[in-house]
Design a protein around this motif. Sequence first.
Motif, short mmCIF file in Angstrom:
data_model
loop_
_atom_site.label_atom_id
_atom_site.label_comp_id
_atom_site.label_asym_id
_atom_site.label_seq_id
_atom_site.Cartn_x
_atom_site.Cartn_y
_atom_site.Cartn_z
N CYS A 182 66.53 13.18 112.62
CA CYS A 182 65.98 14.64 112.07
C CYS A 182 64.38 15.02 112.44
O CYS A 182 63.60 15.23 111.32
N CYS A 197 64.91 16.60 105.10
CA CYS A 197 65.54 17.07 106.36
C CYS A 197 66.66 17.86 105.89
O CYS A 197 67.59 17.59 104.96
N ILE A 199 69.22 18.73 107.52
CA ILE A 199 70.59 18.35 108.00
C ILE A 199 71.50 18.06 107.08
O ILE A 199 72.81 18.08 107.05
#
Length: 432
Positions: A182, A197, A199
């Motif tokens: 990340c 992060c 994601i």
Amino acid sequence: MNKKLLPVLWLSIIAFAGSANGFPVEIAKKNMAKDLIGDTTNAGLKLPQGFTAIKAADHIGQVRHIVVTPQGTLYAKSFRTVNGKGIFVLKDLKGNGTYEVVSTFDKFAGTGIAIKKGYLYASSDEEVFRYKLDAKNEVINTDAPEKIITGLINRHQHETKSIALDNEGNIYVNIGGYANACQESDRQKGSKGIMPCPILDSSGGIWVFKANKLNQTYGDGTRYATGLRNVVGLDWNQQTNSLFVMQHGRDQLYGNWPEYFDSKAGAELPSECMYELHKGSNCGWPYIYYNHLLHKKILAPEYGGDGKKEGSSEYQDPVLAFPGHLAPNGLLFYTGNQFPEKYKNGAFIAFHGSWNRSPLPQAGYFVVFAPFKNGKPTGEWEVFADGFSGKEVVTSTRGAEHRPCGLAQGPDGSLYVSDDSKGTIYKINYKK
């Protein structure tokens, strides 16, 4: 291999670059060779005393995960379609343990496959399907799968969708994080991690859906566990009634952060970890990684770590950890009665093998057994089946002849191991 020997193993790796299957020759001989017997009758594998192996099938495609029905029919999911088909149906027509492909179906390639309560479930990299089975566990209509889940994220990194089902009508799907750590610039030297992060909002964990509800979208699922970079091997433990997974650890500690890690540490770290998951579990990726040599969670260098600073205690500890970059692709809890009692309810793990352990030789390409007691791993593990690579020393991924991927238990208690390199399926038996 005993967990207590891992510090010794690490020191030996630093001292000796030459090794067998990525481990120092001295350690390999001490902990594996005395227990593993190999000859041409075992399909090239080295196994513990009393075990035998045959090639149940060969050259049938890039076979990923597999299942075997109570009637002995074997279903295999292919990583790539063959003649436009992604599932192979194999049967032992001669009754000698060797299987023939009797049919193929399903136009989608992928990894995940499972059987539960009258259905065969299979996944592509974006969707999950199911097929109704008859009383003999044969697919009733191969041309009419029911679509269970659609729209799963596929960013072409950690895209495979492994699956497992519990006993309450739920299906668990891995949605791998589409990055290494990340970073602001993925896999680039010195690039910092993004905090928080982003994601993790849509990947990097396990999502749960209803197994009997059609046409669910990604948004209909619930994030069951997070902080998992990528999971390929997972299994529902019937003894503990919980989900266990094997995480693929991150890459490039040395390549991206040479000021903190030397090349040998980069080859051995971070650990490949087994986690027992429950709703809300957070295993810490990308903020931390696990170091099995120190038995600690370590702060990732992208987030201010230096290889020594410990990570936050809020993240879950693994229940078992292995040396890095071995790529655990299959997990199976053994419930059969054919193998000796020590194997009952223990875990078999298929390690696919590494590509990134240089300057050490590549490692893995074997099946490991981890004993459990009262639903918990004892902390020890041993190489159960070796020799898949066909070589004493593997210097590149392409140098391995076979790469273990999927595991399945036969109705007689035998163990099946798939290989997604040459398309071999091994059958391992035990005789007293």
